[in-house]
Enzyme design. Structure first.
Site, mmCIF file in Angstrom:
data_model
loop_
_atom_site.group_PDB
_atom_site.id
_atom_site.type_symbol
_atom_site.label_atom_id
_atom_site.label_comp_id
_atom_site.label_asym_id
_atom_site.label_seq_id
_atom_site.Cartn_x
_atom_site.Cartn_y
_atom_site.Cartn_z
ATOM 1 N N ALA A 156 -5.131 -2.349 5.444
ATOM 2 C CA ALA A 156 -6.441 -1.793 5.785
ATOM 3 C C ALA A 156 -7.377 -1.854 4.589
ATOM 4 C CB ALA A 156 -6.309 -0.347 6.256
ATOM 5 N N TYR A 157 -8.652 -1.951 4.887
ATOM 6 C CA TYR A 157 -9.703 -1.795 3.873
ATOM 7 C C TYR A 157 -10.097 -0.331 3.909
ATOM 8 C CZ TYR A 157 -13.959 -2.848 1.179
ATOM 9 O OH TYR A 157 -14.931 -2.898 0.206
ATOM 10 N N GLY A 209 0.824 -1.210 0.000
ATOM 11 C CA GLY A 209 0.000 0.000 0.000
ATOM 12 C C GLY A 209 0.855 1.256 0.000
ATOM 13 N N GLN A 210 0.206 2.430 -0.085
ATOM 14 C CA GLN A 210 1.000 3.644 -0.222
ATOM 15 C C GLN A 210 1.854 3.940 1.007
ATOM 16 O OE1 GLN A 210 -0.912 7.440 -0.774
ATOM 17 N NE2 GLN A 210 -2.668 6.953 0.502
ATOM 18 N N LYS A 233 -12.721 0.383 11.625
ATOM 19 C CA LYS A 233 -11.413 0.859 12.092
ATOM 20 C C LYS A 233 -11.418 1.060 13.611
ATOM 21 C CE LYS A 233 -8.168 1.715 10.084
ATOM 22 N NZ LYS A 233 -6.984 0.845 9.830
ATOM 23 N N TYR A 265 -16.736 1.992 7.312
ATOM 24 C CA TYR A 265 -15.279 2.080 7.381
ATOM 25 C C TYR A 265 -14.830 2.550 8.763
ATOM 26 C CZ TYR A 265 -10.650 4.180 6.752
ATOM 27 O OH TYR A 265 -9.342 4.556 6.916
ATOM 28 N N THR A 282 -7.694 6.013 11.778
ATOM 29 C CA THR A 282 -8.265 7.070 10.950
ATOM 30 C C THR A 282 -9.044 8.123 11.735
ATOM 31 O OG1 THR A 282 -9.873 7.478 9.145
ATOM 32 C CG2 THR A 282 -10.279 5.587 10.545
ATOM 33 N N ASP A 283 -9.118 9.319 11.180
ATOM 34 C CA ASP A 283 -9.968 10.391 11.721
ATOM 35 C C ASP A 283 -11.443 10.032 11.594
ATOM 36 O OD1 ASP A 283 -9.650 10.551 8.898
ATOM 37 O OD2 ASP A 283 -10.386 12.614 8.885
#
Length: 286
Positions: free
Chosen positions: A62-63, A11-12, A131, A127, A103-104
């Site tokens: 992560a999805y 992933g990135q 998370k 999502y 994540t936020d």
């Protein structure tokens, strides 16, 4: 330094970690493939931990398809919650410190104030729920963890808002961008540097932390900056969320307070636009 293993290495963020470590001569970090290090495969995980004996495990898997998750809840749960729980269990068994990226979107986003780590997490889409459940699974299972919540991640790698805007800006004369959702764009290379800084500090200040670049922007502001910096001539129009209906509801305001991570680890966080300039310059060389 002891071994580090990155899960979700393709992933990135995984690719940014790889780029950063190569540039900085860090050699004790390993990037096994998703097949070798499948967070849903217990036997594969057992073998990875036996092979690499990581003192630190970084979970970048992560999805992240926010809208798709609304219809694909089962897979989002598997990767974001079950996968995180699996890793936490193996980390606990081998005394490996887990660095987990969240994540936020765990926040409802209805309060126009920067969120601190102890604020009520109340996600409004699948999502965000998965998370948050992943975070809770880690906290329940493990004592040695760093959970880093981040936002609006982009880089030279993978699919992200910056690369999408550059592509659409080159193809179209006009773009309509949402202007009433506010957060902070975050360059994944900066997050990668932060993660390695935390690991190299050997800190035992375990817990939940917020990390994004400094500053505040709407998606419209972000897009305008991308076009201005890259010299892309495209008419950009601000629109409301109600004008662009998506499957998943997004937080209206998801800016995070970074005081805790800055004070604990003595780090300086770059301003989002400065990091965007760096990313776009690097994209020109690819």
């Amino acid at each position: 330094m002891s071994n580090i293993v990155v899960f979700g290495a393709s992933g990135q963020l995984g690719q940014c970690l790889k780029t950063f470590t190569e540039k900085n001569g860090i050699t004790n970090i390993y990037f096994p493939s998703e097949t070798e290090a499948n967070i849903l495969d217990d036997e594969a995980l057992k073998k990875v931990f036996e092979t690499y004996k990581p003192a630190y495990s970084i979970n970048c898997a992560a999805y992240t398809a926010v809208d798709k998750a609304e219809d694909d809840r089962e897979m989002a749960v598997k990767i974001n919650e079950t996968g995180a729980a699996n890793l936490a269990r193996h980390c606990a068994a081998t005394d490996s410190v887990l660095v987990h990226v969240s994540t936020d979107f765990v926040f409802k986003g209805d309060v126009p104030l920067p969120r601190v780590e102890d604020d009520l997490a109340e996600p409004i889409n699948v999502y965000g729920v998965t998370k948050l459940d992943g975070e809770l699974a880690i906290i329940k299972t493990l004592k040695k963890y760093f959970i880093l919540r981040t936002s609006w991640l982009y880089s030279e790698f993978g699919n992200n808002f910056v690369k999408t805007m550059l592509k659409l800006g080159a193809e179209r004369d006009e773009l309509k961008i949402i202007a009433d959702q506010t957060g902070t764009p975050t360059y994944a290379m900066d997050l990668a540097a932060c993660i390695l800084h935390i690991i190299q500090s050997n800190s035992e200040a375990y817990g939940v932390y917020h990390y994004s670049n400094e500053g505040v922007a709407s998606w419209y502001d972000f897009a305008k900056a991308i076009f201005d910096i890259s010299g892309t001539s495209v008419k950009t129009l601000p629109i409301k969320t109600s004008d662009y209906v998506t499957k998943a509801v997004r937080p209206t305001y998801s800016v995070m307070d970074k005081s805790k991570i800055k004070q604990t680890f003595n780090i300086e966080i770059p301003y989002w636009r400065d990091s965007l300039i760096t990313c776009i310059d690097r994209l020109k060389t690819i």
